[in-house]
Scaffold this motif. Sequence first.
Motif, PDB file in Angstrom:
ATOM      1  N   PHE A  80       0.830  -1.202   0.000  1.00  0.00           N
ATOM      2  CA  PHE A  80       0.000   0.000   0.000  1.00  0.00           C
ATOM      3  C   PHE A  80       0.868   1.256   0.000  1.00  0.00           C
ATOM      4  O   PHE A  80       0.608   2.210  -0.731  1.00  0.00           O
ATOM      5  N   LEU A  81       1.902   1.260   0.845  1.00  0.00           N
ATOM      6  CA  LEU A  81       2.811   2.402   0.891  1.00  0.00           C
ATOM      7  C   LEU A  81       3.512   2.600  -0.445  1.00  0.00           C
ATOM      8  O   LEU A  81       3.665   3.728  -0.930  1.00  0.00           O
ATOM      9  N   GLY A 133      -3.670   6.192   8.745  1.00  0.00           N
ATOM     10  CA  GLY A 133      -3.472   5.331   9.910  1.00  0.00           C
ATOM     11  C   GLY A 133      -2.556   4.163   9.608  1.00  0.00           C
ATOM     12  O   GLY A 133      -1.751   3.749  10.464  1.00  0.00           O
ATOM     13  N   ILE A 134      -2.656   3.624   8.392  1.00  0.00           N
ATOM     14  CA  ILE A 134      -1.749   2.543   7.988  1.00  0.00           C
ATOM     15  C   ILE A 134      -0.327   3.071   7.898  1.00  0.00           C
ATOM     16  O   ILE A 134       0.620   2.463   8.407  1.00  0.00           O
ATOM     17  N   TYR A 135      -0.163   4.228   7.246  1.00  0.00           N
ATOM     18  CA  TYR A 135       1.171   4.781   7.060  1.00  0.00           C
ATOM     19  C   TYR A 135       1.830   5.167   8.381  1.00  0.00           C
ATOM     20  O   TYR A 135       3.033   5.014   8.554  1.00  0.00           O
ATOM     21  N   ALA A 136       1.010   5.662   9.330  1.00  0.00           N
ATOM     22  CA  ALA A 136       1.545   6.091  10.615  1.00  0.00           C
ATOM     23  C   ALA A 136       1.755   4.927  11.585  1.00  0.00           C
ATOM     24  O   ALA A 136       2.286   5.125  12.673  1.00  0.00           O
ATOM     25  N   PRO A 161       7.849   2.749   1.677  1.00  0.00           N
ATOM     26  CA  PRO A 161       7.934   1.528   2.500  1.00  0.00           C
ATOM     27  C   PRO A 161       9.256   1.349   3.207  1.00  0.00           C
ATOM     28  O   PRO A 161       9.316   0.831   4.314  1.00  0.00           O
ATOM     29  N   ASN A 162      10.356   1.796   2.586  1.00  0.00           N
ATOM     30  CA  ASN A 162      11.677   1.608   3.211  1.00  0.00           C
ATOM     31  C   ASN A 162      11.924   2.579   4.361  1.00  0.00           C
ATOM     32  O   ASN A 162      12.712   2.274   5.259  1.00  0.00           O
ATOM     33  N   THR A 163      11.293   3.744   4.322  1.00  0.00           N
ATOM     34  CA  THR A 163      11.525   4.724   5.383  1.00  0.00           C
ATOM     35  C   THR A 163      10.473   4.646   6.498  1.00  0.00           C
ATOM     36  O   THR A 163      10.769   4.989   7.642  1.00  0.00           O
ATOM     37  N   MET A 164       9.278   4.174   6.174  1.00  0.00           N
ATOM     38  CA  MET A 164       8.188   4.197   7.155  1.00  0.00           C
ATOM     39  C   MET A 164       7.916   2.848   7.795  1.00  0.00           C
ATOM     40  O   MET A 164       7.190   2.771   8.800  1.00  0.00           O
TER      41      MET A 164
END
Length: 434
Positions: free
Chosen positions: A177-178, A237-240, A429-432
Amino acid sequence: MSGELVGLIGLAVLFVLLVIRVPVALAMFSVGFAGIWALRDLKAAMSLMASESFTLASSAELVVVPLFILMGNVASVTGMSGRLYDAAYAIVGRFRGGLASATVLGCAGFAALSGSSVASALTMGKVSMAEMDRFNYDNRLSTGVVAAGGTLGILIPPSTGFVIYAILTQQSIGRLFLAGVLPGILLLSMFIATITILCWLRPGFGPAGPRTTMGEKTKKLVGALPVLSVVILTIGGIYAGIFSPVEASAVGAGLIIVIGAATGKLTPRTFWTAAKDSVVTTAAVMLILISAHILNPFLALTHIPDLVGTFLEGLQVGPLTVLALILLTYLVLGCFLEGFAMLVLTMPIYFPVITQLGIDPIWFGVLVVLTLEMGLISPPVGVNVFIVKSVARDVPLARIFAGVTPFWFAMLATLIALIAFPQITLILPNTMMN
């Protein structure tokens, strides 16, 4: 008869069944079940059918499919998706080609709700095409932009395509998703740039619409604020890291239902319609996944994936060349097969090759999903083209395909950019999530 020969016969039969429009799930199930029966015995085929059906039906990860579909359907029957379009039109409608750009923005917003390309094309087609006809838009542009804009549904998260890819390859749904966010924004920008260029070259394609006052803009934005808040909350909310994808789907569906009920737009009758459509769509997706998990062991028994991997490695070319060959295969198959059929049919063959070559599976997933999108508007199948045709019945099919052609090339340019710059896909995705 050798396993390889049985496998080739099975794939040929599967291809024929798909070409003659046998439902994807039935075609894959028939070939997989019959193939395992031929290579092992009936008991093994029956046992696999029972175990895979139970395993997938009880998978918690798959809860995201019915809940995100329900969220999109409730947004559609309550008119929330239409308010997204109204807000986009209020902002950009006065520009040349502005209605078409608003349609693409509306498709992007609806895609973030439903995760379905077909639903996005159908819903936005009903909402926007009458308006574009009213303002004398060329029907090639109006139909092409709806068909192409609908493809954003499979790339902008939450995406059903990403969920199925994750299940088939055992990858993280959250990371996928990210990874789809920036490519989705890039593709959206490419579509708007395409509209701008077309209307600059041919002003008659998309005449400017009426101006709206600041008060009207504010009113439309306020009307779209509830549904935009749900999108921001669930995806954000998913990203955080606040929600898992499963939890986010439940929060999103619940909030959309509450908002619809509070505004009086969601009645028992409209909720029944949305719920029934969600069950039908979910059942279709589940049948495809169960059939894929029966077909995959059959292909493994035939050793065809190993042979393909050995062949590609024997070409003595770099990983990027192999990747290009695989994506080219998807482009060709997209002219004949439906996107999900390609995904479940080819992933057991190509994914082991990708992992052996050290290609990032998340990056590969985004590239594959984008290539599947291109198949949605490629002749002669072009599922989204036929969806638009069902709405614009007076527009010849040839004109719709002519209308989507510039957007197909915009998607190709986006695909090339993502291959050349993998960091566009992988930076989030790699940073979060690391």
